[in-house]
Design an enzyme around this catalytic site. Sequence first.
Site, PDB file in Angstrom:
ATOM      1  N   CYS A  65     -32.781 -13.498   8.190  1.00 45.37           N
ATOM      2  CA  CYS A  65     -33.628 -14.620   9.196  1.00 45.37           C
ATOM      3  C   CYS A  65     -33.273 -15.887   8.819  1.00 45.37           C
ATOM      4  O   CYS A  65     -32.895 -16.836   9.602  1.00 45.37           O
ATOM      5  CB  CYS A  65     -35.336 -14.466   8.963  1.00 45.37           C
ATOM      6  SG  CYS A  65     -35.772 -12.803   9.535  1.00 45.37           S
ATOM      7  N   LYS A 119     -42.329 -18.691  13.673  1.00 46.63           N
ATOM      8  CA  LYS A 119     -41.778 -18.760  12.358  1.00 46.63           C
ATOM      9  C   LYS A 119     -40.807 -19.792  11.987  1.00 46.63           C
ATOM     10  O   LYS A 119     -39.655 -19.933  12.695  1.00 46.63           O
ATOM     11  CB  LYS A 119     -41.133 -17.258  12.285  1.00 46.63           C
ATOM     12  CG  LYS A 119     -40.626 -17.213  10.842  1.00 46.63           C
ATOM     13  CD  LYS A 119     -40.298 -15.467  10.717  1.00 46.63           C
ATOM     14  CE  LYS A 119     -38.735 -15.423  10.251  1.00 46.63           C
ATOM     15  NZ  LYS A 119     -38.423 -14.074  10.021  1.00 46.63           N
ATOM     16  N   HIS A 121     -39.409 -20.514   8.622  1.00 47.84           N
ATOM     17  CA  HIS A 121     -38.408 -19.898   7.666  1.00 47.84           C
ATOM     18  C   HIS A 121     -37.245 -20.595   6.926  1.00 47.84           C
ATOM     19  O   HIS A 121     -36.336 -20.096   6.407  1.00 47.84           O
ATOM     20  CB  HIS A 121     -37.927 -18.725   8.113  1.00 47.84           C
ATOM     21  CG  HIS A 121     -38.018 -17.498   7.317  1.00 47.84           C
ATOM     22  ND1 HIS A 121     -37.508 -15.944   7.680  1.00 47.84           N
ATOM     23  CD2 HIS A 121     -38.498 -17.277   6.108  1.00 47.84           C
ATOM     24  CE1 HIS A 121     -37.891 -15.292   6.488  1.00 47.84           C
ATOM     25  NE2 HIS A 121     -38.511 -15.976   5.747  1.00 47.84           N
TER      26      HIS A 121
HETATM   27 MG    MG Z   1     -35.116 -11.946  11.739  1.00 50.25          MG
END
Ligand code: MG
Length: 422
Positions: A65, A119, A121
């Site tokens: 990610c 998200k 991140h």
């Molecule tokens: Mg991911």
Amino acid sequence: MCFLWPIGLSLSASTLPSVILINCDDLGYGDLACYGAPDIRTPHLDRMAREGTRFTDFSVTSPLCTPSRAALMTGKYPGRTGLATGVLRPDATTGLAGSEITLAEIVKPRGYATGCIGKWHLGFKPGMRPLDQGFDSYYGVLHNLDKFETVVFEKEGGMPVLRGDTVEKRPAVPAEMTELYTAEALAFITANRARPFFLYLAHAMPHIPFDASPRFKGKSARGLYGDAVEELDDSTGRILDRLRQLGLAERTLVIFTSDNGPERNTPGTAFPLRGTKHTVYEGGLRVPFLAWWPGRVPAGRVCEEEISALDILPTLARLAENPALPAGLDGFDISPVLLGAKDARSPRSTLYSLYGLRQNRRESFREGRWKLHLGPPPELYDLTADPGESRNVAAQHAAIVERLTARARATREDTGIPATNP
Ligand code: MG
């Protein structure tokens, strides 16, 4: 041709396209019906593909990610931003430096409203969050929803859902996230209907712990994972419907993609590609990529050109008519390919990929049809003849192995990959 505009109204700003970038989390190449899934129904995404273009060779730089999102958000290999290895947990003190130019910051000088939902991140400390990185608004959970995060926030009453920098709700409930994010996205689109906008919608699903709202639970033929994907499909359909209702369809580019391939040991699949997230086989790197912009992105087209997440920033810069590109980009403007210019070919022919988590490292380098896994031992695949990477032809092509190994090492050094993982 000459138009008369009221004084103070920029001609170009009023005609610039809006952009919605929908980024799913760990959605596999084989998880949508329009990419061959027989057991997940995605009628809205299938329609989006029919009304737009389905790309079959879009890759992220990293099957993880944080590095993947760093490359998407900056147009640079993640080593250049210090985020090539590992994933950021909520207690991380590192992240994307405020000095980096993000997708939001590339369109903002052109008068765009910018929104980030979902998200992030890419850092949780002040200076690293979406509001510090060019976004006017933020709503969502900044990081994952899995067990690492659950433990960190246990004593505070559960994982926080933020609006801007303020906690709006605790705890974040996985089954609620797609509906919460969709409602926010629809509100953002409606509120900004009169001006160009950029919306980055980074869904929590179908990353573990995948879940779905009651309307979708138990409905798909691939269990709860399929239910979560079918809800993402419904979400996208509602967004496209809203654009049509508001008369914005012809001036909005919508992209639907994923940050990396499917998680291991889940029902997610990259079929017919080999591998999953945490590998640099195609299944970890190559993900669905649909582009929709009625009248501008060709309808009903399947495009096999090789493109990458690195190419989004320079392409958005071109669409927003911002010539001030950041230095050191690894991406290319692919707008001629996106918009179907006659005989347009992707300027991209290579892609370096790195996976680095805990003790593990995996590294590959692609040059057109050839894909080298550095090993040891090295594996070489001919992606044109063998997209499933099933026949290692390294022994028959020693010169190609040598050339791609040298290019991978040069990219590793040039982009500042650390010697070990954090
Ligand atoms: Mg991911």
